[in-house]
Design a protein around this motif. Structure first.
Motif, short mmCIF file in Angstrom:
data_model
loop_
_atom_site.label_atom_id
_atom_site.label_comp_id
_atom_site.label_asym_id
_atom_site.label_seq_id
_atom_site.Cartn_x
_atom_site.Cartn_y
_atom_site.Cartn_z
N ALA A 216 5.18 -15.92 40.10
CA ALA A 216 4.94 -16.28 38.70
C ALA A 216 3.57 -15.81 38.23
N ASN A 217 2.73 -15.44 39.18
CA ASN A 217 1.41 -14.95 38.79
C ASN A 217 1.34 -13.43 38.80
N GLY A 218 2.51 -12.82 38.81
CA GLY A 218 2.58 -11.36 38.69
C GLY A 218 2.24 -10.61 39.97
N ALA A 219 2.15 -11.32 41.08
CA ALA A 219 1.78 -10.65 42.32
C ALA A 219 3.00 -10.48 43.22
N SER A 220 2.86 -9.61 44.19
CA SER A 220 3.89 -9.55 45.23
C SER A 220 3.18 -9.43 46.58
N LEU A 221 3.88 -9.81 47.62
CA LEU A 221 3.25 -9.88 48.94
C LEU A 221 3.39 -8.59 49.74
N PHE A 222 4.51 -7.93 49.51
CA PHE A 222 4.77 -6.69 50.26
C PHE A 222 5.29 -5.64 49.30
N ASP A 223 5.19 -4.38 49.72
CA ASP A 223 5.88 -3.35 48.93
C ASP A 223 7.34 -3.32 49.37
N LYS A 224 8.14 -2.53 48.65
CA LYS A 224 9.59 -2.58 48.84
C LYS A 224 10.01 -2.31 50.29
N ASP A 225 9.34 -1.36 50.96
CA ASP A 225 9.80 -0.96 52.28
C ASP A 225 8.99 -1.59 53.41
N GLY A 226 8.17 -2.58 53.04
CA GLY A 226 7.46 -3.32 54.08
C GLY A 226 6.42 -2.50 54.81
N ARG A 227 5.75 -1.61 54.11
CA ARG A 227 4.70 -0.84 54.75
C ARG A 227 3.31 -1.36 54.39
N GLN A 228 3.27 -2.11 53.28
CA GLN A 228 1.97 -2.63 52.86
C GLN A 228 2.09 -4.11 52.51
N SER A 229 1.00 -4.81 52.66
CA SER A 229 0.98 -6.20 52.21
C SER A 229 -0.22 -6.37 51.28
N PHE A 230 -0.14 -7.41 50.42
CA PHE A 230 -1.17 -7.57 49.39
C PHE A 230 -1.74 -8.98 49.39
N LEU A 298 10.73 -20.98 35.54
CA LEU A 298 9.59 -21.45 36.32
C LEU A 298 8.34 -21.18 35.50
N PRO A 299 7.32 -22.05 35.61
CA PRO A 299 6.12 -21.87 34.78
C PRO A 299 5.34 -20.62 35.17
N SER A 300 4.70 -20.04 34.17
CA SER A 300 3.99 -18.78 34.45
C SER A 300 2.56 -19.06 34.84
N GLY A 301 2.05 -18.21 35.71
CA GLY A 301 0.65 -18.28 36.09
C GLY A 301 -0.20 -17.57 35.06
N SER A 302 -1.52 -17.60 35.25
CA SER A 302 -2.41 -17.03 34.24
C SER A 302 -2.25 -15.52 34.13
N GLU A 303 -1.85 -14.91 35.21
CA GLU A 303 -1.76 -13.44 35.21
C GLU A 303 -0.31 -12.95 35.11
N GLY A 304 0.65 -13.87 35.10
CA GLY A 304 2.04 -13.42 35.17
C GLY A 304 2.92 -14.01 34.09
N ASN A 305 4.23 -13.84 34.30
CA ASN A 305 5.22 -14.34 33.36
C ASN A 305 6.02 -15.48 34.01
N ASN A 306 7.05 -15.90 33.29
CA ASN A 306 7.91 -16.94 33.85
C ASN A 306 8.91 -16.29 34.79
N THR A 307 8.34 -15.61 35.78
CA THR A 307 9.14 -14.80 36.69
C THR A 307 9.55 -15.61 37.90
N SER A 308 10.75 -15.38 38.34
CA SER A 308 11.16 -16.03 39.59
C SER A 308 11.94 -15.05 40.45
N GLU A 309 12.16 -15.46 41.67
CA GLU A 309 12.85 -14.62 42.63
C GLU A 309 14.34 -14.58 42.31
N ILE A 310 14.92 -13.40 42.48
CA ILE A 310 16.37 -13.29 42.33
C ILE A 310 16.95 -12.93 43.69
N ASN A 311 17.97 -13.64 44.09
CA ASN A 311 18.69 -13.27 45.30
C ASN A 311 19.99 -12.61 44.90
#
Lengths: 437, 443
Positions: A216-230, A298-311
């Motif tokens: 929700a804060n516009g961040a992600s933990l990994f890139d798509k192919d799991g080569r980088q983490s943030f 879901l509530p949005s963080g200061s840097e993001g939107n009302n984004t949530s995970e989709i399965n």
């Protein structure tokens, strides 16, 4: 004389071998049964009485259009055994032609080359258009930029709202653009000791996971192919700090499922599938019966939107299928056919992956059908929005292991046992090493 | 011995084939058995967790590997048993071997590349000393280096037999690994032994060649000795001929001149005794002596005639020359053109002899040394000299060398106060000038 006999013998052997090859390939091409890999029950771990209904309808529809092809599936494979069943079939070379792909298996199967690259099939088929799908949902089926599977069903995360509790506290249900600050202020308001026994018995939030704050804060933990983490991203740090802050409201008390089921908690993140299951008959009588509830973003963080995970539940074609055209046609029937996709709303608990279906009036009517008169159906605009803005969690090969490590560290941070900033740096370093392996 | 060696090579090759057959079937066979076990024990998902790739269909893989190996065998039998010894079939089968081996290595995902050693072995045995051999050898070595699991596996997901071995418990793993490595090593050892035998065999061939070469050298030396002996013999023969001629000459002189001179001497002695008493009888006696002397002169002339060269003995100079030309033409196929501007070729004997000998010698030289096909002979009179020219169209000679019979020619002509010039710049020319004693015939 001996030589001629020997030559004759050699020729005979050659012809025999050739014959075997011819018969083998003839038999392989002759069998016109399309094997399908499906599991029984819901992908979303909710009860589902109509497991095979959509599949049977799709098969009927497909067989009427392709009368020379029979479709066959093994029934009775539960979801928890499906991965083992599929990989087992894969190992012995008996992979079904078209099969459901669990999110956790997708990267493994794609990396092993077991899934057919659909790029050419998609571009060659003029009756097919990628833009009909929700982009993020479609992206779950990509591996290193190539489409290896198509989404069949999507489930976004929503925020469960206990309307009765908020009403009691004189708080209006937040709109779909609400923020962390809104959530925090409501939580502080509703967290109290209602029976004055000295113990808190009403809470604001249950089961809010730190990853939900990160997304929700516009961040992600990994890139798509799991080569980088943030993990050292400031937005990640901010999200974890927010989770700490909101946990702090409970003053060290652990909110339980029981508290929630009894209607003493205002908010809980909830997958759309559970919303559908427990909002409609027959399962609505099982859970959350003593209060009115609804779902919002879901509530949005200061840097993001009302984004949530989709399965998503993906469907792919075996890389070794001998019936490519039929497999593609069936895959299209399941994922691209308007009627079948409408059935996702009718008989399953997810949402259709096609924009036109999810946005349709018919879908809204289907959702409304089984609801009580008094209940307002989930806002289709909301559903459309979470699907469009949702994020996909990259389920690369060692995702589960990597997340287990992160989970452990970050939970310790949230519980205040570690300093967030330096711990995240250490976590990022060790994660980098782990991913490089 | 040779046969035994070939048999040994064959045995090693057959054992290499058997080792490779086992190895090529072991990989998919073992994978299939392990896969069944994994499948039956519901371990697939766990197994795949640490695996990069798996074969599409292990069951099919076994048959595919076996089928390709049979193809390799067919290629082997065709090569070993083809009737005509054509290099094309050998190369075609070796190329087929190579392609099949690559296919086997490919379907086995580079888990076993030892089958290339079979190709190496055949290359070493069959392809001998030409470009194709080196090209194939290069290809085979390059592919052996490239067809390495660890190298290819960097960029492409490959299934590894080690993943399947790792499925078993540690103790079983040890034995399977040992077995697997044993097969790889055995194959290599068999290949090395094979190479050693091939090298030995080739060294045997080299020994044989050098032995034959030695024999040839010896024979050559013997031949040279024989040649020298023959030359010596020819010299001796010539000497014998000369001696015989001398003896003939001596006998002739003794028989004729000696006889006559003895008679004359005896007659003159008798005359000296009777000249005072009976002058008439002495006169008669002297007449007899004169007769004997004249007869003696006739005898001497006849003897000298007998000593003249072959044709000249019987014929006039011109006829003798024509006879010589006819003989030479018929014997050697050379064309000899003769032109004489002198009406009657009749000279003193020594002059005729010289002319005849010069012509004979020059034509012989033209044939023997000049390899000429045409010879022009001309005789002209340029009073008081006779000009004789013998010109051929042979290779000539840039630098005049002594010998070749030119010495004889010079000697003969110098005896007659003549001059000789040789010119080897364009063919070969002999220019002779002889001061003839015209009309000084004595008969």
């Amino acid at each position: 004389m001996i030589r001629t006999k020997k030559n004759l013998f050699m020729i005979l052997i050659c012809m025999l071998l050739l014959g075997i090859v011819v018969i083998y390939s003839y038999n392989a091409s002759r069998s016109e049964t399309l094997e399908i890999g499906v599991f029984v029950g819901s992908n979303w771990n909710v009860a589902n009485a109509n497991s095979y209904t959509i599949m049977d309808k799709a098969i009927e529809h497909f067989e009427s259009q392709n009368p020379d092809i029979k479709v066959h599936y093994y029934s009775g494979i539960p979801k928890e055994d499906y991965s083992e069943w599929l990989t087992g079939k894969m190992m012995i070379g008996k992979m079904p032609d078209v099969f459901m792909v669990l999110e956790d298996d997708f990267n493994k199967l794609a990396s092993m080359g077991e899934l057919k690259d659909l790029s050419t099939l998609m571009s060659r088929d003029t009756g097919f258009s990628k833009s009909a799908y929700y982009q993020t949902v479609l992206d779950t089926g990509t591996y290193y930029g190539k489409q290896y599977a198509l989404p069949y069903e999507a489930v976004p995360n929503l925020m469960f709202v206990n309307k009765t509790l908020l009403q009691k506290e004189g708080i209006t249900v937040p709109d779909n653009d609400w923020t962390w600050d809104d959530l925090y202020s409501i939580c502080t308001k509703v967290t109290k000791d209602t029976n004055h026994d000295g113990i808190l018995d009403q809470y604001g939030l249950y089961n809010y996971h730190w990853t939900e704050a990160v997304y929700a804060n516009g961040a992600s933990l990994f890139d798509k192919d799991g080569r980088q983490s943030f993990f050292t991203d400031e937005r990640v740090e901010e999200a974890i700090k927010f989770v700490m802050k909101i946990e702090g409201v409970n003053k060290g008390n652990k909110v339980t499922q029981e508290d929630f089921d009894n209607g003493n908690v205002a908010f809980m993140p909830l997958p759309f599938s559970e919303y559908r299951t427990y909002k409609t008959y027959p399962y609505r009588i099982k859970k959350y019966t003593n209060f009115q509830w609804d779902c919002i973003t879901l509530p949005s963080g200061s840097e993001g939107n009302n984004t949530s995970e989709i399965n998503t539940l993906l469907i792919g074609i075996s890389a070794n299928t001998k019936k490519e055209a039929a497999a593609w046609a069936f895959l299209k029937t399941l994922t691209f056919d308007q009627d079948i996709q409408m059935d996702v709303f009718r008989y399953s608990q997810g949402a259709s992956v096609l924009k036109s279906v999810t946005q349709s009036k018919e879908a809204e009517e289907i959702l409304q059908q089984d609801m009580e008169e008094s209940e307002k159906v989930i806002d289709m605009i909301l559903l459309n929005r979470v699907l469009e803005e949702g994020i996909i969690v990259p389920k690369f090969q060692n995702y589960t292991e990597a997340m287990a490590v992160a989970e452990n560290d970050i939970n310790q941070m949230i519980e205040g046992e570690k300093s967030i900033e330096s711990s995240l740096k250490i976590l990022q370093r060790s994660m980098k090493r782990y991913l490089a392996q | 011995m040779q046969l035994q060696h070939a048999d040994k090579l064959k045995y090693i090759k057959v054992s290499m084939i058997i080792i490779n057959l086992i190895a090529v079937l072991f990989v998919p066979g073992f994978i299939y058995i392990t896969t069944r076990s994994i499948y039956d024990h519901f371990m697939a998902r766990d197994f795949l967790q640490n695996v990069e790739a798996i074969p599409n269909d292990p069951f099919q893989l076994m048959f595919l590997a076996a089928g390709l190996f049979i193809a390799l065998m067919i290629s082997y039998f065709v090569r070993e048993h083809h009737t005509d010894n054509s290099i094309k079939i050998i190369y075609a089968t070796i190329v087929a071997d190579f392609v099949i081996s690559i296919a086997i290595i490919w379907i086995l995902n580079f888990n076993y590349n030892g089958v290339l050693f079979l190709v190496f072995a055949n290359l070493i045995t069959y392809a001998k000393g030409n470009k194709g051999k080196y090209l194939l050898m290069f290809l085979a070595i390059a592919s052996f280096l490239i067809a390495d699991f660890d190298l290819i596996g960097l960029n492409y997901p490959l299934y590894s037999i080690h993943d399947y071995i790792a499925y078993y418990d540690a103790n079983t793993q040890k034995y399977i690994l040992a077995l697997y490595n044993l097969m790889i090593s055995l194959n290599m050892v068999a290949f090395i032994i094979y190479c050693i035998y091939v090298i030995q065999e080739q060294r045997g061939t080299i020994d044989e060649v050098s032995m034959l070469y030695e024999k040839l050298t010896q024979a050559n030396e013997e031949l040279q000795d024989a040649n020298v002996q023959l030359k010596e013999y020819a010299v001796i023969t010539e000497k014998i001929g000369e001696t015989r001629e001398r003896n003939r000459l001596a006998r002739e002189i003794h028989d004729t001149l000696g006889h006559t001179l003895t008679g004359i001497s005896a007659g003159v002695d008798a005359c000296l005794a009777t000249i005072d008493k009976t002058p008439n009888q002495t006169k008669h006696q002297l007449e007899l002596i004169a007769e004997v002397t004249r007869s003696g002169i006739l005898d001497v002339r006849r003897s000298v005639n007998k000593l003249r060269p072959d044709a000249l003995e019987r014929l006039s100079l011109e006829s003798a020359i024509l006879e010589l030309i006819r003989e030479m033409n018929s014997v050697s196929g050379i064309k000899i053109h003769f032109a004489s501007k002198v009406e009657t070729l009749k000279f003193d004997e020594d002059e005729e002899n010289a002319i005849y000998r010069v012509i004979q010698e020059s034509v012989t030289n033209a044939i023997r040394h000049g390899k000429a096909s045409n010879v022009w002979i001309s005789i002209e009179r340029e009073s008081p000299k006779l000009l004789l020219t013998i010109q051929d169209d042979g290779i000539g000679c840039k630098v005049m060398k002594k010998g070749f019979g030119t010495r004889h020619i010079t000697e003969r002509i110098e005896m007659l106060n003549g001059t000789v010039q040789f010119d080897g710049s364009d063919g070969f020319a002999v220019h002779v000038q002889i001061p003839i004693r015209w009309g000084e015939e004595y008969d």
